[in-house]
Design a protein around this motif. Structure first.
Motif, PDB file in Angstrom:
ATOM      1  N   PRO A   9      15.002  45.559   3.213  1.00 33.13           N
ATOM      2  CA  PRO A   9      15.092  44.871   1.929  1.00 33.13           C
ATOM      3  C   PRO A   9      13.774  44.289   1.435  1.00 33.13           C
ATOM      4  O   PRO A   9      12.990  43.753   2.217  1.00 33.13           O
ATOM      5  CB  PRO A   9      16.104  43.742   2.190  1.00 33.13           C
ATOM      6  CG  PRO A   9      16.165  43.587   3.667  1.00 33.13           C
ATOM      7  CD  PRO A   9      15.876  44.955   4.240  1.00 33.13           C
ATOM      8  N   ARG A  17       5.106  42.111  -4.599  1.00 37.72           N
ATOM      9  CA  ARG A  17       5.779  40.995  -3.948  1.00 37.72           C
ATOM     10  C   ARG A  17       4.785  40.136  -3.150  1.00 37.72           C
ATOM     11  O   ARG A  17       4.109  40.664  -2.258  1.00 37.72           O
ATOM     12  CB  ARG A  17       6.819  41.598  -2.992  1.00 37.72           C
ATOM     13  CG  ARG A  17       7.446  40.661  -2.037  1.00 37.72           C
ATOM     14  CD  ARG A  17       8.166  41.412  -0.933  1.00 37.72           C
ATOM     15  NE  ARG A  17       8.940  40.479  -0.155  1.00 37.72           N
ATOM     16  CZ  ARG A  17       9.358  40.698   1.075  1.00 37.72           C
ATOM     17  NH1 ARG A  17       9.108  41.834   1.660  1.00 37.72           N
ATOM     18  NH2 ARG A  17      10.059  39.799   1.699  1.00 37.72           N
ATOM     19  N   TYR A  22       1.672  40.001   1.616  1.00 40.40           N
ATOM     20  CA  TYR A  22       1.943  41.415   1.912  1.00 40.40           C
ATOM     21  C   TYR A  22       0.904  42.389   1.345  1.00 40.40           C
ATOM     22  O   TYR A  22       1.034  43.593   1.542  1.00 40.40           O
ATOM     23  CB  TYR A  22       3.345  41.790   1.404  1.00 40.40           C
ATOM     24  CG  TYR A  22       4.443  40.973   2.063  1.00 40.40           C
ATOM     25  CD1 TYR A  22       4.706  41.110   3.421  1.00 40.40           C
ATOM     26  CD2 TYR A  22       5.206  40.063   1.341  1.00 40.40           C
ATOM     27  CE1 TYR A  22       5.691  40.362   4.046  1.00 40.40           C
ATOM     28  CE2 TYR A  22       6.204  39.304   1.946  1.00 40.40           C
ATOM     29  CZ  TYR A  22       6.438  39.462   3.296  1.00 40.40           C
ATOM     30  OH  TYR A  22       7.410  38.719   3.918  1.00 40.40           O
ATOM     31  N   ASN A  71      10.739  48.653   9.717  1.00 42.19           N
ATOM     32  CA  ASN A  71      10.500  47.298   9.219  1.00 42.19           C
ATOM     33  C   ASN A  71      11.804  46.883   8.538  1.00 42.19           C
ATOM     34  O   ASN A  71      12.077  47.295   7.404  1.00 42.19           O
ATOM     35  CB  ASN A  71       9.326  47.254   8.235  1.00 42.19           C
ATOM     36  CG  ASN A  71       9.004  45.824   7.812  1.00 42.19           C
ATOM     37  OD1 ASN A  71       9.785  44.902   8.055  1.00 42.19           O
ATOM     38  ND2 ASN A  71       7.867  45.636   7.163  1.00 42.19           N
ATOM     39  N   GLY A  73      12.621  44.084   7.460  1.00 40.35           N
ATOM     40  CA  GLY A  73      12.465  42.934   6.566  1.00 40.35           C
ATOM     41  C   GLY A  73      13.235  41.743   7.121  1.00 40.35           C
ATOM     42  O   GLY A  73      13.272  41.508   8.339  1.00 40.35           O
ATOM     43  N   ALA A  74      13.892  41.008   6.231  1.00 43.29           N
ATOM     44  CA  ALA A  74      14.602  39.793   6.650  1.00 43.29           C
ATOM     45  C   ALA A  74      15.790  40.092   7.575  1.00 43.29           C
ATOM     46  O   ALA A  74      16.212  39.219   8.348  1.00 43.29           O
ATOM     47  CB  ALA A  74      15.067  39.018   5.427  1.00 43.29           C
ATOM     48  N   HIS A  77      15.737  39.235  11.347  1.00 40.74           N
ATOM     49  CA  HIS A  77      16.053  37.916  11.878  1.00 40.74           C
ATOM     50  C   HIS A  77      17.559  37.606  11.880  1.00 40.74           C
ATOM     51  O   HIS A  77      17.961  36.582  12.414  1.00 40.74           O
ATOM     52  CB  HIS A  77      15.310  36.846  11.063  1.00 40.74           C
ATOM     53  CG  HIS A  77      13.893  37.232  10.756  1.00 40.74           C
ATOM     54  ND1 HIS A  77      12.959  37.433  11.747  1.00 40.74           N
ATOM     55  CD2 HIS A  77      13.254  37.512   9.580  1.00 40.74           C
ATOM     56  CE1 HIS A  77      11.804  37.791  11.189  1.00 40.74           C
ATOM     57  NE2 HIS A  77      11.956  37.850   9.874  1.00 40.74           N
ATOM     58  N   HIS A  97       6.009  44.762  11.391  1.00 43.16           N
ATOM     59  CA  HIS A  97       5.927  43.795  10.298  1.00 43.16           C
ATOM     60  C   HIS A  97       4.522  43.815   9.725  1.00 43.16           C
ATOM     61  O   HIS A  97       3.540  43.936  10.479  1.00 43.16           O
ATOM     62  CB  HIS A  97       6.272  42.383  10.790  1.00 43.16           C
ATOM     63  CG  HIS A  97       7.639  42.310  11.364  1.00 43.16           C
ATOM     64  ND1 HIS A  97       8.766  42.316  10.575  1.00 43.16           N
ATOM     65  CD2 HIS A  97       8.068  42.296  12.644  1.00 43.16           C
ATOM     66  CE1 HIS A  97       9.833  42.289  11.357  1.00 43.16           C
ATOM     67  NE2 HIS A  97       9.440  42.288  12.616  1.00 43.16           N
ATOM     68  N   ILE A  98       4.453  43.657   8.434  1.00 43.59           N
ATOM     69  CA  ILE A  98       3.157  43.626   7.740  1.00 43.59           C
ATOM     70  C   ILE A  98       2.466  42.296   8.029  1.00 43.59           C
ATOM     71  O   ILE A  98       1.290  42.244   8.379  1.00 43.59           O
ATOM     72  CB  ILE A  98       3.396  43.820   6.231  1.00 43.59           C
ATOM     73  CG1 ILE A  98       3.986  45.210   5.994  1.00 43.59           C
ATOM     74  CG2 ILE A  98       2.108  43.615   5.434  1.00 43.59           C
ATOM     75  CD1 ILE A  98       4.628  45.379   4.630  1.00 43.59           C
ATOM     76  N   SER A  99       3.214  41.224   7.877  1.00 47.77           N
ATOM     77  CA  SER A  99       2.669  39.892   8.131  1.00 47.77           C
ATOM     78  C   SER A  99       2.831  39.561   9.619  1.00 47.77           C
ATOM     79  O   SER A  99       3.624  40.200  10.325  1.00 47.77           O
ATOM     80  CB  SER A  99       3.410  38.856   7.277  1.00 47.77           C
ATOM     81  OG  SER A  99       4.777  38.791   7.639  1.00 47.77           O
ATOM     82  N   VAL A 101       4.613  37.528  11.791  1.00 46.61           N
ATOM     83  CA  VAL A 101       5.813  36.693  11.668  1.00 46.61           C
ATOM     84  C   VAL A 101       5.709  35.404  12.503  1.00 46.61           C
ATOM     85  O   VAL A 101       6.328  34.397  12.163  1.00 46.61           O
ATOM     86  CB  VAL A 101       7.103  37.474  12.036  1.00 46.61           C
ATOM     87  CG1 VAL A 101       7.444  38.493  10.962  1.00 46.61           C
ATOM     88  CG2 VAL A 101       7.002  38.144  13.398  1.00 46.61           C
ATOM     89  N   ARG A 104       4.293  32.334  10.691  1.00 49.29           N
ATOM     90  CA  ARG A 104       5.068  31.931   9.510  1.00 49.29           C
ATOM     91  C   ARG A 104       6.219  30.992   9.907  1.00 49.29           C
ATOM     92  O   ARG A 104       6.189  30.397  10.971  1.00 49.29           O
ATOM     93  CB  ARG A 104       5.539  33.192   8.772  1.00 49.29           C
ATOM     94  CG  ARG A 104       4.359  34.079   8.345  1.00 49.29           C
ATOM     95  CD  ARG A 104       4.801  35.291   7.588  1.00 49.29           C
ATOM     96  NE  ARG A 104       5.465  34.920   6.333  1.00 49.29           N
ATOM     97  CZ  ARG A 104       6.183  35.769   5.589  1.00 49.29           C
ATOM     98  NH1 ARG A 104       6.316  37.031   5.968  1.00 49.29           N
ATOM     99  NH2 ARG A 104       6.758  35.364   4.477  1.00 49.29           N
ATOM    100  N   ARG A 108      11.409  33.107  11.226  1.00 48.18           N
ATOM    101  CA  ARG A 108      10.882  34.481  11.349  1.00 48.18           C
ATOM    102  C   ARG A 108      10.393  34.776  12.770  1.00 48.18           C
ATOM    103  O   ARG A 108       9.975  35.884  13.077  1.00 48.18           O
ATOM    104  CB  ARG A 108       9.727  34.707  10.369  1.00 48.18           C
ATOM    105  CG  ARG A 108      10.135  34.609   8.925  1.00 48.18           C
ATOM    106  CD  ARG A 108       8.987  34.969   7.996  1.00 48.18           C
ATOM    107  NE  ARG A 108       9.180  34.369   6.685  1.00 48.18           N
ATOM    108  CZ  ARG A 108       9.895  34.902   5.695  1.00 48.18           C
ATOM    109  NH1 ARG A 108      10.472  36.076   5.851  1.00 48.18           N
ATOM    110  NH2 ARG A 108      10.034  34.283   4.538  1.00 48.18           N
TER     111      ARG A 108
HETATM  112  C1  DQA Z   1       8.417  41.319   7.081  1.00 46.13           C
HETATM  113  C2  DQA Z   1       8.564  39.896   7.641  1.00 46.13           C
HETATM  114  C3  DQA Z   1       9.967  39.376   7.403  1.00 46.13           C
HETATM  115  O1  DQA Z   1      10.102  38.054   7.916  1.00 46.13           O
HETATM  116  C4  DQA Z   1      10.255  39.343   5.910  1.00 46.13           C
HETATM  117  O2  DQA Z   1      11.575  38.911   5.675  1.00 46.13           O
HETATM  118  C5  DQA Z   1       9.999  40.637   5.240  1.00 46.13           C
HETATM  119  C6  DQA Z   1       8.807  41.399   5.628  1.00 46.13           C
HETATM  120  C7  DQA Z   1       6.975  41.830   7.213  1.00 46.13           C
HETATM  121  O3  DQA Z   1       6.787  43.035   7.089  1.00 46.13           O
HETATM  122  O4  DQA Z   1       6.034  41.041   7.386  1.00 46.13           O
HETATM  123  O5  DQA Z   1      10.698  41.039   4.324  1.00 46.13           O
HETATM  124  O6  DQA Z   1       9.254  42.173   7.844  1.00 46.13           O
END
Ligand code: DQA
Length: 137
Positions: A9, A17, A22, A71, A73-74, A77, A97-99, A101, A104, A108
């Protein structure tokens, strides 16, 4: 070698975004570069914002591909259902994950699916996907 990338997502909004977190590149242009760089890999890409569709994709390819780069996304978690799907298939999954986690919010820091994955790559921007791809080669 058949490798599937699955984005969950909000990752369709990459480039637009929260660019401070990101980055400003969309996934499509990055994916095109990846295809050009790895011509010998049969790479495919799927994105969905819907939990059940991600599970259906894992079931569809999870017995005949060599690797999955996910990936979620949310859903990373929160989703017991995606974690169970990963446990139920044969193809190894690398969580990306791009970031970073762990740098953060606390919520996460926990991944429902990490224990069912081959490994985790987090915090390298879009390069996280390439590092995951290299792990399968
Ligand atoms: C993410 C990190 C997740 O916590 C977040 O909800 C995302 C992107 C990332 O790629 O850093 O949607 O998966």
């Amino acid at each position: 070698m058949k490798i599937q990338i699955i984005n969950g997502p909000n990752l369709n909004l990459l480039g637009k975004r929260e660019p401070g977190i990101y980055g400003s590149e969309g996934f499509e242009s990055f994916y095109k570069q990846l295809l050009a760089q790895y011509p010998n890999v049969e790479l495919s890409y799927y994105q969905s914002n819907v939990e059940g569709e991600i599970i259906n994709k894992l079931h569809e390819i999870g017995f005949n591909y060599d690797g999955i780069i996910l990936n979620a996304g949310a859903y990373t978690h929160t989703s017991v259902a995606i974690a169970d799907a990963i446990a139920g298939i044969k193809t190894p999954v690398v969580e990306v994950h791009i970031s970073n986690v762990y740098a953060r919010e606390e919520f996460r820091h926990h991944s429902m699916m990490a224990k069912n994955c081959k490994g985790i790559i987090t915090g390298f921007g879009l390069m996280s996907y390439e590092l995951a791809l290299k792990s399968f080669l």
